[in-house]
Design an enzyme around this catalytic site. Structure first.
Site, mmCIF file in Angstrom:
data_model
loop_
_atom_site.group_PDB
_atom_site.id
_atom_site.type_symbol
_atom_site.label_atom_id
_atom_site.label_comp_id
_atom_site.label_asym_id
_atom_site.label_seq_id
_atom_site.Cartn_x
_atom_site.Cartn_y
_atom_site.Cartn_z
ATOM 1 C CE LYS A 116 -3.963 -2.234 2.098
ATOM 2 N NZ LYS A 116 -5.115 -2.018 2.897
ATOM 3 N NE ARG A 293 -9.378 -9.953 -4.530
ATOM 4 C CZ ARG A 293 -10.030 -9.230 -3.155
ATOM 5 N NH1 ARG A 293 -11.068 -9.152 -4.073
ATOM 6 N NH2 ARG A 293 -10.392 -8.108 -2.991
HETATM 7 P P1 ADP Z 1 -7.583 -3.612 4.145
HETATM 8 O O1 ADP Z 1 -6.772 -4.377 2.968
HETATM 9 O O2 ADP Z 1 -7.746 -4.383 5.519
HETATM 10 O O3 ADP Z 1 -9.870 -3.877 3.602
HETATM 11 P P2 ADP Z 1 -8.369 -0.690 3.307
HETATM 12 O O4 ADP Z 1 -6.698 0.062 3.323
HETATM 13 O O5 ADP Z 1 -9.080 -1.320 2.028
HETATM 14 O O6 ADP Z 1 -7.337 -2.539 4.223
HETATM 15 O O7 ADP Z 1 -9.188 -0.593 4.181
HETATM 16 C C1 ADP Z 1 -10.865 -1.211 4.407
HETATM 17 C C2 ADP Z 1 -11.315 -0.533 5.316
HETATM 18 O O8 ADP Z 1 -10.905 0.396 6.421
HETATM 19 C C3 ADP Z 1 -11.848 0.480 3.972
HETATM 20 O O9 ADP Z 1 -13.656 -0.127 4.111
HETATM 21 C C4 ADP Z 1 -12.711 2.049 5.144
HETATM 22 O O10 ADP Z 1 -14.089 1.439 6.211
HETATM 23 C C5 ADP Z 1 -11.498 1.543 6.018
HETATM 24 N N1 ADP Z 1 -10.854 2.947 5.923
HETATM 25 C C6 ADP Z 1 -9.355 2.474 6.219
HETATM 26 N N2 ADP Z 1 -8.423 3.789 5.682
HETATM 27 C C7 ADP Z 1 -9.737 5.267 6.155
HETATM 28 C C8 ADP Z 1 -8.828 6.440 6.292
HETATM 29 N N3 ADP Z 1 -8.081 6.947 5.849
HETATM 30 N N4 ADP Z 1 -10.478 6.896 6.612
HETATM 31 C C9 ADP Z 1 -12.212 6.598 6.983
HETATM 32 N N5 ADP Z 1 -12.281 5.028 7.004
HETATM 33 C C10 ADP Z 1 -10.799 4.344 6.542
#
Ligand code: ADP
Length: 448
Positions: A116, A293
């Site tokens: 990331k 994916r």
């Molecule tokens: P993972 O790969 O673990 O799923 P993500 O980066 O996709 O991690 O984030 C998962 C969830 O966490 C998001 O769908 C959101 O609900 C929350 N989240 C992540 N980053 C943020 C942020 N900067 N602000 C608010 N919520 C966040």
């Protein structure tokens, strides 16, 4: 085109790939664990190979056994589906060294986007909006506090190798940030053997909006518009829809072209999804991550664009060019997907493995059901609890919701508890109907 492919997955996605392969005239070899030996879909493949006992780490995650199955069955390519090994660049590398095509992006593109921190740096370079935060990995507490004060609390600590919501901590002040940093690092080390973390601004009341992208090995990248997956619980999506009801065409075009630009910069081919959080008030969007994916929710995009995403993946893996240009892709109507899980939502979503005595699926115009289950099927306790995806498609959002309610009522599953009653309640909720929700809406509604 390939003559034979192996499917390194199970359940509804394995069945989805068997169907796509058959329509392309490609033979499919499905792998299965001992727990899935009698699953009806296994018989639909041209050949089935047992790859181990029920625990996933001894079967669906067992790279040596999967490669041995691929060699025995003499396949030219492997489709990893989603979950399991789908985003494991080491697996893609092993496939390449065995001269087996991995039906997904290149190893390099997976690595570029899978980390990331690296992904965010690439996004910044290509003017794809990201959250304000650290430029790279956070080295120490002092640095973390300095950045958090600059961007303003609340902030979120996230793992560079993160997935499934692990290694994330929200902090509202310096003290919470210090402890969050430690626990996020420890969790990330345990889960991903990589304790690298970074910080970004935490957005409250966000929507989850993601863009489906497909690319070929000739360098063409096309987006298939966006999906809204704001209806989630504990980061697990429950209901997905396309297009997003909260944006207009101007924001849509900016969002989708940003996603395509990022994938082009990463030299991406195959299907991928660029996930963003959208601030509903300002309509600004920020990159979350790229999933390299096919996604569970791909059918809503197929419904509104008419593109078969799994067939496209197989074709581009075989070296074919994308059969469409960006200007060929138009949004037609609205689509919604409900994930039906064998869970008792009244008892904290406890999984409900066991035998399905009754399993009658809905049908009729605009209804698609993706399931590997049938009456008499025994849901094994070893894997995730999704037993079906119900997708409806209609001219507009209101008719799609009505159609979903109609179809949910036709579903007849017993004696296992499912999330169908929860979906019925959510679809009836006036805030959902108005499209006025955020990612914590379901948890607030359930009092969690
Ligand atoms: P993972 O790969 O673990 O799923 P993500 O980066 O996709 O991690 O984030 C998962 C969830 O966490 C998001 O769908 C959101 O609900 C929350 N989240 C992540 N980053 C943020 C942020 N900067 N602000 C608010 N919520 C966040």
């Amino acid at each position: 085109m390939f003559s034979r492919i192996l499917i390194a997955n199970r359940g509804e996605i394995a069945l989805r790939i068997i169907r796509a392969a058959r329509e392309l005239g490609v033979q499919s070899v499905v792998t299965y664990s001992a727990a899935d030996k009698d699953a009806p879909y296994v018989k639909l493949a041209d050949r089935a190979v047992c790859i181990g006992p029920p625990p996933a780490n001894q079967s669906y995650l067992n790279i040596a056994n999967i490669i041995a199955a691929a060699e025995i069955a003499d396949v030219e390519a492997i489709h990893p589906g989603y979950g399991f090994l789908a985003e494991n660049s080491h697996f893609a590398e092993v496939c390449r060294s065995c001269n087996i095509e991995f039906i997904g992006p290149s190893v390099e593109a997976m690595q570029r986007l899978g980390d990331k921190v690296q992904c965010k740096q690439l996004a910044v370079k290509h003017k794809v909006p990201t959250f304000p935060g650290s430029k790279g990995a956070i080295e120490n507490e002092k640095e973390a506090i300095k950045i958090a004060r600059e961007i303003g609390y609340p902030v979120i600590v996230k793992a560079a190798a993160g997935g499934g919501g692990r290694g994330m901590r929200v902090a509202h002040n310096d003290i919470a940030l210090q402890s969050g940093l430690k626990s996020a690092k420890t969790e990330a080390e345990a889960a991903f053997a990589n304790g690298t973390v970074y910080i970004e601004k935490f957005l409250e009341r966000a929507r989850h909006v993601e863009v489906q992208v497909v690319g070929d090995q000739q360098g063409n990248v096309v987006h298939l518009y966006e999906r809204d997956c704001t209806m989630q619980r504990r980061h697990q999506k429950l209901i997905e829809e396309a297009p997003c009801p909260a944006i207009d065409d101007e924001v849509r075009n900016k969002l989708c072209s940003a996603a395509a630009r990022l994938c082009k910069a990463a030299k991406y081919h195959s299907a991928g999804t660029v996930e963003f959080l959208l601030d509903d008030k300002t309509k600004k969007f920020y990159l979350l991550e790229v999933n390299t994916r096919v996604q569970v929710e791909h059918p809503v995009t197929e419904a509104i664009t008419g593109v078969d995403i799994v067939k496209t993946q197989i074709k581009v893996a075989a070296g074919e060019e994308l059969p469409f240009k960006q200007s060929d892709i138009k949004i037609k109507g609205h689509a919604i997907e409900c994930r039906i899980n064998a869970e008792d939502h009244t008892r904290n979503f406890a999984p409900q493995p066991g035998k399905l005595d009754q399993f009658i699926v809905p049908g009729g115009p605009g209804v698609r059901v993706e399931t590997h289950c049938a009456a008499g099927y025994k849901i094994p306790p070893n894997y995730d609890s999704m037993i079906a995806k119900l997708i409806t498609h209609a001219e507009d959002r209101e008719q799609t919701i009505n159609r979903m309610q109609r179809a949910l009522r036709e579903f007849d599953i017993s004696p296992i508890a499912t999330t169908i009653p929860l979906h019925q309640r959510l679809l009836n909720n006036s805030r959902f109907v108005r499209g006025n929700v955020d990612i914590n809406f379901v948890e607030r509604l359930l009092g969690q």
